[in-house]
Enzyme design. Structure first.
Site, PDB file in Angstrom:
ATOM      1  N   GLY A  45      33.152  37.501  34.001  1.00  0.00           N
ATOM      2  CA  GLY A  45      33.395  37.103  32.613  1.00  0.00           C
ATOM      3  C   GLY A  45      33.991  35.718  32.556  1.00  0.00           C
ATOM      4  O   GLY A  45      33.944  34.980  33.537  1.00  0.00           O
ATOM      5  N   ASN A  46      34.555  35.352  31.432  1.00  0.00           N
ATOM      6  CA  ASN A  46      35.230  34.053  31.315  1.00  0.00           C
ATOM      7  C   ASN A  46      36.358  34.161  30.294  1.00  0.00           C
ATOM      8  O   ASN A  46      36.550  35.205  29.675  1.00  0.00           O
ATOM      9  CB  ASN A  46      34.222  32.951  30.959  1.00  0.00           C
ATOM     10  CG  ASN A  46      33.526  33.227  29.640  1.00  0.00           C
ATOM     11  OD1 ASN A  46      34.152  33.259  28.594  1.00  0.00           O
ATOM     12  ND2 ASN A  46      32.216  33.463  29.694  1.00  0.00           N
ATOM     13  N   HIS A  47      37.113  33.079  30.142  1.00  0.00           N
ATOM     14  CA  HIS A  47      38.342  33.116  29.337  1.00  0.00           C
ATOM     15  C   HIS A  47      38.140  32.913  27.836  1.00  0.00           C
ATOM     16  O   HIS A  47      39.101  32.735  27.112  1.00  0.00           O
ATOM     17  CB  HIS A  47      39.320  32.054  29.834  1.00  0.00           C
ATOM     18  CG  HIS A  47      39.941  32.385  31.151  1.00  0.00           C
ATOM     19  ND1 HIS A  47      40.624  33.559  31.359  1.00  0.00           N
ATOM     20  CD2 HIS A  47      39.970  31.718  32.312  1.00  0.00           C
ATOM     21  CE1 HIS A  47      41.050  33.592  32.602  1.00  0.00           C
ATOM     22  NE2 HIS A  47      40.662  32.485  33.209  1.00  0.00           N
TER      23      HIS A  47
END
Ligand code: CTP
Length: 219
Positions: free
Chosen positions: A28-30
């Site tokens: 995923g990512n932030h």
């Protein structure tokens, strides 16, 4: 008469995507979705009906004209965008889509039985570029770009490649801009124009973007 989006349908992607590795892990990512949700509220306040296709986020839409379709992966986001794209007047790609996904998803939790683990990744579908290929006359599309170098050039290339009308550039060189901040500093790039803005709260940034789209649609 005040400029508005009355009668217009806005399709918006927001948040990250999660690409599963096994039943308990993902890539995923932030992205928090703040920018996309702020845009959704702003479009709705200006009279639009908004279809918000949102990756995993803790945020909730407030305005009653916003209809949220929650998704997890890029493939799911793509399916939903495909379903709604033809009817949309304005399409905004604010999601931080994972560029790659695991080639195979393990059906059982992967055990730590080696000192190294290699996960093979394959490219995800480019949702904005796919829409760019099928965009019809009168539809207006907006993308986002986060660049660290050659910002203007890279953003212009994305504008062309994805057949966008507008690209919102966040530079990582600007303190306070981008992921996990409540503020953002943007430059909006169009084919013939570049408009730079100050560091602002994301709600105000959303207002700037929406105002410029309003201007472009009411010339
Ligand atoms: N986008 C998308 N589908 C993808 C990837 C990106 O719709 N699979 C959209 C994003 O929502 C955003 C824009 O395209 O509007 C970002 O373009 P992208 O080329 O992915 O930017 P970067 O991730 O910054 O690309 P690169 O790492 O190649 O610089």
């Amino acid at each position: 008469m005040e400029k508005s989006f009355n009668g217009k349908l806005v399709l918006l992607t927001a948040g990250p995507t999660y690409e599963p590795i096994d039943p308990v892990r993902f890539i995923g990512n932030h992205s928090t979705g703040k920018m996309g949700y702020a845009l959704a509220e702003c479009f709705a306040q200006h009279g639009a009906k908004v279809r918000l296709v949102a990756g995993p986020t803790a945020l909730q839409a407030v305005h009653k004209s916003i209809e949220v379709t929650p998704v997890t992966t890029a493939d799911e986001m793509y399916q939903v965008v495909q379903q709604f794209a033809a009817a949309a007047d304005i399409v905004v790609f604010a999601a931080a889509v994972a560029d790659y996904k695991p080639k195979v998803v393990a059906d059982k939790k992967i055990k730590k039985d080696g000192s190294e683990l290699t996960i093979e990744l394959v490219k995800n579908v480019d949702i904005a570029a796919a829409f760019g290929k099928q965009k019809r006359e009168g539809q207006f599309s907006v993308g986002f770009a986060l660049e660290t170098n050659d910002e203007d050039l890279n953003a212009r290339q994305k504008l062309e490649k994805k057949n966008l009308d507008m690209i919102v550039l966040n530079s990582l060189n600007d303190p306070g801009a981008g992921f996990r901040h409540d503020t953002n500093k943007i430059t909006i790039i169009e084919r013939d124009t570049t408009t730079a803005f100050e560091l602002k709260q994301k709600q105000e940034v959303a207002q700037d973007i929406v105002n410029l789209i309003l201007e472009r649609l009411h010339v």
